[in-house]
Write a protein that holds these residues in place. Sequence first.
Motif, PDB file in Angstrom:
ATOM      1  N   LEU A 122       0.833  -1.204   0.000  1.00 26.93           N
ATOM      2  CA  LEU A 122       0.000   0.000   0.000  1.00 26.93           C
ATOM      3  C   LEU A 122       0.869   1.257   0.000  1.00 26.93           C
ATOM      4  CD1 LEU A 122      -2.483  -1.443   2.593  1.00 26.93           C
ATOM      5  CD2 LEU A 122      -3.131  -0.803   0.268  1.00 26.93           C
ATOM      6  N   ASN A 123       1.945   1.244   0.792  1.00 25.90           N
ATOM      7  CA  ASN A 123       2.894   2.362   0.804  1.00 25.90           C
ATOM      8  C   ASN A 123       3.491   2.603  -0.572  1.00 25.90           C
ATOM      9  OD1 ASN A 123       4.034   3.727   3.523  1.00 25.90           O
ATOM     10  ND2 ASN A 123       3.168   1.737   4.035  1.00 25.90           N
ATOM     11  N   CYS A 127       2.388   1.667  -3.518  1.00 26.57           N
ATOM     12  CA  CYS A 127       1.383   2.117  -4.484  1.00 26.57           C
ATOM     13  C   CYS A 127       1.116   3.606  -4.335  1.00 26.57           C
ATOM     14  CB  CYS A 127       0.089   1.334  -4.288  1.00 26.57           C
ATOM     15  SG  CYS A 127       0.187  -0.391  -4.786  1.00 26.57           S
ATOM     16  N   CYS A 163      -3.701   3.406   7.431  1.00 28.23           N
ATOM     17  CA  CYS A 163      -3.852   4.233   6.231  1.00 28.23           C
ATOM     18  C   CYS A 163      -3.550   5.694   6.566  1.00 28.23           C
ATOM     19  CB  CYS A 163      -5.270   4.082   5.692  1.00 28.23           C
ATOM     20  SG  CYS A 163      -5.788   5.337   4.505  1.00 28.23           S
ATOM     21  N   TRP A 205      -7.952   5.380  -1.904  1.00 30.92           N
ATOM     22  CA  TRP A 205      -7.532   4.198  -1.125  1.00 30.92           C
ATOM     23  C   TRP A 205      -8.772   3.684  -0.401  1.00 30.92           C
ATOM     24  CZ3 TRP A 205      -2.514   3.925   2.288  1.00 30.92           C
ATOM     25  CH2 TRP A 205      -2.523   2.753   3.048  1.00 30.92           C
ATOM     26  N   ILE A 255      -6.235   2.327  -5.101  1.00 33.96           N
ATOM     27  CA  ILE A 255      -5.412   1.438  -4.285  1.00 33.96           C
ATOM     28  C   ILE A 255      -6.385   0.599  -3.465  1.00 33.96           C
ATOM     29  CG2 ILE A 255      -3.637   1.294  -2.508  1.00 33.96           C
ATOM     30  CD1 ILE A 255      -2.711   4.100  -3.474  1.00 33.96           C
ATOM     31  N   GLU A 256      -6.522  -0.667  -3.851  1.00 37.00           N
ATOM     32  CA  GLU A 256      -7.528  -1.554  -3.252  1.00 37.00           C
ATOM     33  C   GLU A 256      -6.868  -2.422  -2.184  1.00 37.00           C
ATOM     34  OE1 GLU A 256     -11.126  -4.591  -4.607  1.00 37.00           O
ATOM     35  OE2 GLU A 256      -9.436  -4.261  -5.962  1.00 37.00           O
ATOM     36  N   ASP A 257      -7.184  -2.111  -0.935  1.00 35.15           N
ATOM     37  CA  ASP A 257      -6.665  -2.843   0.221  1.00 35.15           C
ATOM     38  C   ASP A 257      -7.626  -3.997   0.495  1.00 35.15           C
ATOM     39  OD1 ASP A 257      -5.789  -3.744   2.656  1.00 35.15           O
ATOM     40  OD2 ASP A 257      -5.820  -1.802   3.660  1.00 35.15           O
ATOM     41  N   CYS A 263      -4.004  -4.991  -3.503  1.00 33.81           N
ATOM     42  CA  CYS A 263      -3.029  -5.388  -2.480  1.00 33.81           C
ATOM     43  C   CYS A 263      -3.617  -6.469  -1.579  1.00 33.81           C
ATOM     44  CB  CYS A 263      -2.623  -4.180  -1.632  1.00 33.81           C
ATOM     45  SG  CYS A 263      -1.930  -2.815  -2.592  1.00 33.81           S
ATOM     46  N   VAL A 287       1.186  -7.207  -4.390  1.00 31.06           N
ATOM     47  CA  VAL A 287       0.362  -6.238  -5.104  1.00 31.06           C
ATOM     48  C   VAL A 287       0.307  -6.633  -6.572  1.00 31.06           C
ATOM     49  CG1 VAL A 287       2.341  -4.672  -5.390  1.00 31.06           C
ATOM     50  CG2 VAL A 287       0.028  -3.805  -5.727  1.00 31.06           C
TER      51      VAL A 287
END
Length: 469
Positions: free
Chosen positions: A182-183, A185, A206, A246, A279-281, A309, A325
């Motif tokens: 995530l970072n 991305c 986040c 996000w 950004i898909e967590d 991710c 990812v």
Amino acid sequence: MKRYERFADDIAELIRSGVLGPGQRVPSVRYASQTHGVSPSTVFQAYYLLERRGLIRARPRSGYFVNAHAPRQFNEPQQLEPASESTDVDVSDLVFSILDSIKDPHTVPFGSAFPSPALFPLQRLARSLASASRAMDPRMVVTDLSPGNPQLRRQIALRYMVGGLMLPMEELLITNGALEALNLCLQAVTEPGDLVAIEAPAFYACLQVLERLKLKAVEIPVHPREGMDLGVLAQTLDKHPIKAVWCMTNFQNPLGASMPEDNKRQLVELLRRHQVPLIEDDVYAELYYAQQAPKPAKAFDTEGLVMHCGSFSKSLAPGYRVGWVAAGRFAQKVERLKLMTSLCVSMPAQAAIADYLQHGGYDRHLRKLRYALEGQQAAMLAAIDRHFPSQTRVSQPSGGYFLWLELPGHIDSLKLFQLALAQGVSIAPGPIFSPARRFGNCIRLNYGTPWSDSFEDAMYTLGRIVHSF
């Protein structure tokens, strides 16, 4: 899945949807066998499984009944009004002060972000680690630095394929947990000072990432069942120069919301029109209670704008710190950022998980894990029903291991946190999930640890403190 597991899931869905309510009798073994065309032994196995999940209970000479302690349907938390402007993020001091205070192993871990290690096959993973380490080609230590172990990436690509999503292996990058993914991305598509649309409430990690990268947050309300409000997001994209969105599309932390499939399709199309990356967590994707896994928003992406991710930390291997990812059109940039920062993920850890995915019975483990979490959710909901004020609003997610409680408006959740901690019970207070410190009367509770009498006592204690306000 075996036939009895499918039948058990059918009955569980009737209970979840309210068709079978607390105290009602489930179909008799003979009737279920005749109606569904299965053997009596299959029905018995299904009912034994539902008993272990805490959903039904046998009564001597009377049959099986929905657990009388099954929780009622609560009113769901109210959706927050949208914020009008962006917010500078400054939450780390508050988050760290709360996290530091709940490290005592004797504290009841309702405030934790992790499920219990007891739910994971750590001994079997250790055997995979030993076996994979012995068989590891020494050249891999240099050649597979990034994008990662090819066997592991192949196994991940196969799981995408089983879910109906064909991804080239070249798009996959192994990372140190989902948080690094995530970072990376976010770094790939933003510069300091940029605006990022996030959920409200949002997982505090986040917020900490945005704070570290000196990014500004624009909060988008989250509906407790349907996820991010797409109408508000559309207005925000028209009004602000948003550089990225996000969000968690499945079992969102902390609310537990999951976007319906059509909403995911609309989200991807909306962002395609604006050419804004998503950004898909999706770290909780495997922890669903229904019969089928929810699709990610990535499944509807045709232009490589979705960076999906995932991680094994919540589903298989806490502590191994192996995530990944699928970064779409940004894959090369994300990979280069990783090479410039952490270089690679532990080679033995990658090899161990690859070996387990191939030989260890991952899907069998996941079914057991989902059943355990579903039963623990029912136990916590029932305890809330018994011990908390009747005005309490509660999310009831169909996966994951968190509940979001909206308490009566006069409750101060930060004060509640301190009072509960003094009694040996941790919670996650609402303000740590918002850059503007909102959700002051809300808390997140973790039911990811097997239920026990001490947990029931802790819920009684917590409810008593809430009533004292």
